[in-house]
Design a protein around this motif. Structure first.
Motif, PDB file in Angstrom:
ATOM      1  N   ASP A   1     -15.023 -38.996   5.148  1.00 21.79           N
ATOM      2  CA  ASP A   1     -14.231 -38.152   5.832  1.00 21.79           C
ATOM      3  C   ASP A   1     -14.043 -36.644   5.065  1.00 21.79           C
ATOM      4  N   PHE A   2     -13.866 -36.889   3.785  1.00 22.79           N
ATOM      5  CA  PHE A   2     -13.673 -35.893   2.916  1.00 22.79           C
ATOM      6  C   PHE A   2     -15.012 -35.032   2.141  1.00 22.79           C
ATOM      7  N   LEU A   3     -16.070 -36.064   2.308  1.00 27.49           N
ATOM      8  CA  LEU A   3     -17.452 -35.348   2.113  1.00 27.49           C
ATOM      9  C   LEU A   3     -17.569 -34.587   3.225  1.00 27.49           C
TER      10      LEU A   3
ATOM     11  N   GLU B   1     -18.953 -30.496   3.198  1.00 27.62           N
ATOM     12  CA  GLU B   1     -20.248 -30.165   4.125  1.00 27.62           C
ATOM     13  C   GLU B   1     -19.844 -29.145   4.834  1.00 27.62           C
ATOM     14  N   ARG B   2     -18.927 -29.059   5.633  1.00 25.44           N
ATOM     15  CA  ARG B   2     -18.347 -27.982   6.441  1.00 25.44           C
ATOM     16  C   ARG B   2     -17.954 -26.864   5.932  1.00 25.44           C
ATOM     17  N   ARG B   3     -17.236 -26.955   4.861  1.00 28.41           N
ATOM     18  CA  ARG B   3     -16.950 -25.611   3.920  1.00 28.41           C
ATOM     19  C   ARG B   3     -18.416 -25.252   3.272  1.00 28.41           C
ATOM     20  N   GLY B   4     -19.083 -26.230   2.981  1.00 30.19           N
ATOM     21  CA  GLY B   4     -20.800 -25.463   2.300  1.00 30.19           C
ATOM     22  C   GLY B   4     -21.385 -24.877   3.536  1.00 30.19           C
ATOM     23  N   GLY B   5     -21.328 -24.923   4.705  1.00 29.09           N
ATOM     24  CA  GLY B   5     -21.892 -24.321   5.747  1.00 29.09           C
ATOM     25  C   GLY B   5     -23.044 -25.284   6.455  1.00 29.09           C
TER      26      GLY B   5
ATOM     27  N   ALA C   1     -21.752 -32.343   8.406  1.00 27.50           N
ATOM     28  CA  ALA C   1     -20.427 -32.776   8.311  1.00 27.50           C
ATOM     29  C   ALA C   1     -20.151 -33.614   9.588  1.00 27.50           C
ATOM     30  N   LEU C   2     -20.768 -33.280  10.774  1.00 23.76           N
ATOM     31  CA  LEU C   2     -20.462 -34.230  11.955  1.00 23.76           C
ATOM     32  C   LEU C   2     -20.939 -35.477  11.724  1.00 23.76           C
ATOM     33  N   GLU C   3     -22.198 -35.871  11.110  1.00 22.84           N
ATOM     34  CA  GLU C   3     -22.625 -37.038  10.856  1.00 22.84           C
ATOM     35  C   GLU C   3     -21.624 -38.003  10.158  1.00 22.84           C
TER      36      GLU C   3
ATOM     37  N   PHE D   1     -16.993 -27.474  18.290  1.00 26.84           N
ATOM     38  CA  PHE D   1     -16.826 -26.098  18.527  1.00 26.84           C
ATOM     39  C   PHE D   1     -17.557 -25.051  17.719  1.00 26.84           C
ATOM     40  N   GLU D   2     -17.719 -25.138  16.588  1.00 27.12           N
ATOM     41  CA  GLU D   2     -18.440 -24.205  15.703  1.00 27.12           C
ATOM     42  C   GLU D   2     -19.828 -24.326  16.108  1.00 27.12           C
ATOM     43  N   LEU D   3     -20.625 -25.527  16.695  1.00 25.48           N
ATOM     44  CA  LEU D   3     -21.834 -25.710  17.102  1.00 25.48           C
ATOM     45  C   LEU D   3     -21.985 -25.673  18.289  1.00 25.48           C
ATOM     46  N   GLY D   4     -20.847 -25.070  19.406  1.00 26.80           N
ATOM     47  CA  GLY D   4     -21.121 -24.510  20.601  1.00 26.80           C
ATOM     48  C   GLY D   4     -21.165 -25.703  21.443  1.00 26.80           C
ATOM     49  N   ARG D   5     -20.254 -26.711  21.247  1.00 32.75           N
ATOM     50  CA  ARG D   5     -20.592 -27.927  22.059  1.00 32.75           C
ATOM     51  C   ARG D   5     -19.263 -28.095  22.459  1.00 32.75           C
ATOM     52  N   PRO D   6     -18.680 -27.376  23.254  1.00 31.97           N
ATOM     53  CA  PRO D   6     -16.967 -27.715  23.879  1.00 31.97           C
ATOM     54  C   PRO D   6     -16.986 -28.936  24.719  1.00 31.97           C
TER      55      PRO D   6
END
Length: 814
Positions: free
Chosen positions: A657-659, A663-667, A672-674, A704-709
């Motif tokens: 979870d926290f990793l 990853e999300r903060r690192g772009g 992150a989703l995986e 949302f960030e990946l454009g998959r609502p």
């Protein structure tokens, strides 16, 4: 009066809305309008087989032998009055009342009147019993509603499809609904209401124990629901023993982290049983200063002695009201009871104290009023007792309770004493383990009015009675053993709730929430008696409970117990440090990391690799929050390897979870989703539902960030379902916000607006911790899609019950 229908009867109550305003508007012409309205309603009733039972002013009471006929009469009257200036609200209810020479009596009459009172002019509201008898009949389901004085919610329907404001029920408050109507107190109730409507902000209802302060306070609060649109909240303090817990108890009840959050809310707080916490009176003054729109109704045996306080001393019931109370309660156990001179003398001997009268009424099950009076005279010849410096009526009540206690057989007396160890109610299972109770003995105490049923498998002893029972327990040689068994029971219950990450099985916060007062009592006893080890076992078993309810309270208990428990290093001491660190971290205290480091040092010295790895994850979280991402990643990866090696799946889930956050903060949102998907799977597998909710919401935000609502919608809806299942209100609100965003981003403005409007209304009613902090991040993506359709639906949603919005979201709105 014609013969009244008997057996199953349907009642129709009608009342003119705004009669005073109409009189001012129409002057002398109002009399003719009122007469016309009466002719219309009487003719509609007569045509459909109704009988006029009573009329008072502009209100009617009709009775019908058939539910369908009552509905037909209501519809005719509604349609005939539709275009006129007089707007009539009507209520229809079916029951089996008692027919007397003077009319109908019984709870169904009262219920019908209460149902009619929640409607609006031009509206016909109908009970479930009438609906079930009459069939659909163009009845629209308005859901369950709590009504003043009634113990259970009533499902209410509307006749026809007209649009009206929400019903005037008690649904926007946590006020407990009384089991019986308030008897007497009309003058007192009116005067209390006038105080608040005349700008009083602090009213303290004072009086002897058992004089009915709480009951009157609750009735006044129920009547004031419409005057306080931001909520009316009942805050029971009987189970709170430390003055420093008053503010946090009020905040937890209202749903805020700090009382200053009430600054802009016109709300009423009913703070009950304050007499043992008078040192906390400055907290009430601070609350009123910080929240200038809020008001407080306190009940206490003594005034708070604060500036601006309006004390309202509550006297005993008047003679006729005391007899009426005795009669009503006696008929609950003996339907044919009729008051006589002995009954009136009983009420006089008991000084009209409501609790004393109720205790006496329970004995009329097996005694006549004359025999009861004879026993009363032998037991209470002077109606005195207790401390010589105690108020006279308090001594009267004490003797009354003692008299009722003395009438019990020895085994019931023993159980009565032992049950005093519980605070704020108890379960039957708890009574069985701690007090060697059985259901027959508990039922006997309920029948004697020394206990009250308080819901499913729970019972409550009124605080005044509990004080007397506790005195009897303290005078008995088994007192310490019972109190220890009480503490040990709640240690086992807390451990069975699996509220530490090491525990196997799903977390069950719901086991602990109803027992908060008992937990506090057990912890206080452990500290006072020097049982630090036992107290720490209880406090640490509640690790996740503290951080999701009140971390400051948890920290105080743990810090008070720590010096009394085992010396460092020890497993319990190390766990306590970790728990204190959790509380500090949630509160934003920088001491959290140091506490975690101490816990890590002790766990490492003991060779406890599992707890060392668990606390390392917490240290990593602190490093992440202060920007040291390199250390956070290093600690998480080392802990992850260990958890995988030993097969500890909950720990692995937290690391993933926290990793994912790193990853999300690192772009790297795909990576992150995986990680989130991996953590969600493990959380689900291990029953760590709280973590599952948060991981699913993190996945939704990433999608949302990946454009998959559409995928984000599915993830958020899953999170909502999990949060609802474990009764996680904060998680439910946040998940609904994310669902609303998903719906909006898929172009469905109307359902998105309804969800968002209902969510806003819910947060206005009872704020959610952290909501203001996260509001911009949550609201901006939703409100970016605003427009006429969204705004219209948003206004509609604000009138919806929150549960209706949650149900809509869970249906998969897209």
């Amino acid at each position: 009066m014609r013969d009244l229908p008997a057996g199953t009867v349907t009642f129709l109550f009608t009342d003119v809305e705004g009669s005073t305003r109409l009189l001012h508007e129409h002057g002398a012409a109002y009399a003719e309008l009122l007469a016309q309205h009466r002719r219309i309603l009487r003719e509609a009733s007569t045509r459909n087989g109704g009988v006029e039972v009573d009329t008072q002013g502009d209100a009617f009471f009709f009775a019908f032998a058939r539910a369908s006929e009552a509905l037909a009469a209501a519809r005719e009257g509604q349609e005939a009055l539709r275009e006129g200036p007089i707007r009539v609200r009507m209520g229809v209810h079916t029951g089996e009342p008692i027919v007397t020479d003077e009319g109908y009596v019984g709870l169904d009459v009262h219920r019908a009147a209460r149902i009619a009172a929640v409607g609006h002019g031009g509206q016909v509201v109908v009970s479930r019993s009438t609906h079930d008898l009459a069939g659909d009949h163009d009845l629209r389901d308005l859901g369950e509603h709590r009504l003043k004085d009634l113990s259970a919610p009533e499902r209410i329907f509307q006749l026809g499809d007209g649009e009206f404001p929400p019903l005037r029920s008690l649904n926007a408050t946590n006020l407990p609904v009384a089991a019986n109507p308030l008897v007497g107190r009309e003058r007192e109730l009116a005067e209390l209401l006038e105080l608040f409507r005349d700008s009083a902000r602090l009213v303290t209802l004072t009086g002897a124990g058992g004089s009915g302060k709480t009951r009157l306070g609750l009735q006044a609060a129920a009547e004031l629901v419409g005057d306080f649109p931001r909520g009316v909240f009942f805050v029971p303090l009987a189970g709170v023993r430390q003055p420093e817990l008053v503010a946090s108890t009020i905040a937890a009840t209202v749903g805020v982290r700090d009382l200053s959050e009430l600054r802009e809310r016109r709300a009423l707080l009913v703070v009950d049983n304050f007499e043992h916490l008078l040192d906390a009176a400055p907290e009430i003054a601070a609350l009123l200063a910080a929240a200038p729109l809020a008001s407080v109704l306190a009940t206490s045996r003594a005034p708070l002695r604060l500036e601006g306080e309006r004390e309202y001393p509550l006297e005993p019931l008047r003679d006729e009201d005391a007899v009426e109370l005795l009669t009503q309660r006696a008929r609950a156990v003996r339907p044919d009871f009729e008051p006589d001179d002995s009954a009136r003398e009983i009420c006089r001997r008991l000084d009209g104290l409501p609790l004393a009268v109720e205790l006496a009424a329970s004995r009329l099950r097996s005694l006549g009023s004359r025999a009861l009076l004879e026993r009363l005279e032998r037991r209470l010849p002077l109606l005195t007792g207790g401390r010589r410096d105690a108020p006279e009526r308090q001594r009267t009540l004490r003797e009354t309770i003692e008299w009722s206690y003395d009438l019990l057989p020895a085994d019931q007396q023993q159980l009565f004493r032992r049950l005093s160890v519980f605070a704020g109610g108890f379960s039957l299972a708890g009574a069985e383990v701690v007090c060697d109770a059985d259901l027959d003995l508990v039922d006997a105490l309920v029948e004697a009015s020394l206990l009250k049923a308080a819901g499913q498998d729970r019972f409550l002893m009124l605080e005044t009675i509990r004080e007397f029972a506790a005195e009897r327990l303290d005078a008995n040689e088994e007192a310490e053993a019972i109190r220890r068994r009480h503490a040990e029971f709640f240690v086992e219950l807390a451990q069975s709730a699996n509220l530490t990450i090491e525990a196997e099985g799903p977390m069950q916060h719901g086991l602990v929430v109803p027992e908060r007062s008992n937990v506090r009592g057990a912890l206080a006893w452990a500290i006072a008696s020097g049982y630090g080890d036992l107290g720490l076992r209880l406090a640490t078993a509640l690790e996740n409970f503290w951080v999701t309810t009140d971390p400051d309270e948890g920290r105080r208990w743990l810090e008070d117990l720590l010096p009394l428990g085992p010396a460092a290093p020890s497993p319990l001491h190390a766990l306590a440090l970790r728990c204190i660190g959790n509380c500090a971290a949630i509160s934003g205290d920088e001491a959290a990391e140091d506490l975690y480091e101490q816990s890590l040092a002790e766990s490492s010295a003991l060779g406890d690799e599992l707890r060392s790895a668990l606390v390392s994850v917490r240290i990593a979280i602190q490093a992440f929050r202060r920007g040291d991402e390199a250390r956070a990643r290093r600690l998480l990866e080392v802990s992850l390897a260990f958890f995988r090696r030993i097969g500890f799946r909950k720990g692995e889930a937290q690391c993933l979870d926290f990793l994912g956050h790193l990853e999300r903060r690192g772009g790297s949102p795909e990576r992150a989703l995986e990680l989130y998907e991996g953590s969600t799977s493990l959380y689900r597998e291990t029953g760590f539902s709280w973590g599952e909710t948060r991981s699913l919401l993190a996945s939704a935000e990433t999608l949302f960030e990946l454009g998959r609502p559409a995928e984000a919608a599915r993830s958020a809806t899953e999170a909502l379902g999990v949060a609802r299942r474990i009764d996680d209100r904060i998680g439910t609100v946040y998940a609904l916000a994310v669902v609303a965003r998903a719906v909006a981003e898929q172009g469905d403005a109307e359902p998105a607006g309804r969800l968002w409007g209902a969510l806003e209304a819910e947060v206005d009613r009872a704020p959610v911790a952290g909501w203001k902090r996260d509001l911009d991040e949550l609201a901006a993506p939703v409100l970016a899609h605003t427009g006429p359709a969204f705004e219209t639906a948003r206004a509609e949603g604000r009138l919806w019950p929150f549960e209706q919005a949650v149900a809509l979201a869970l249906e998969g709105v897209s």
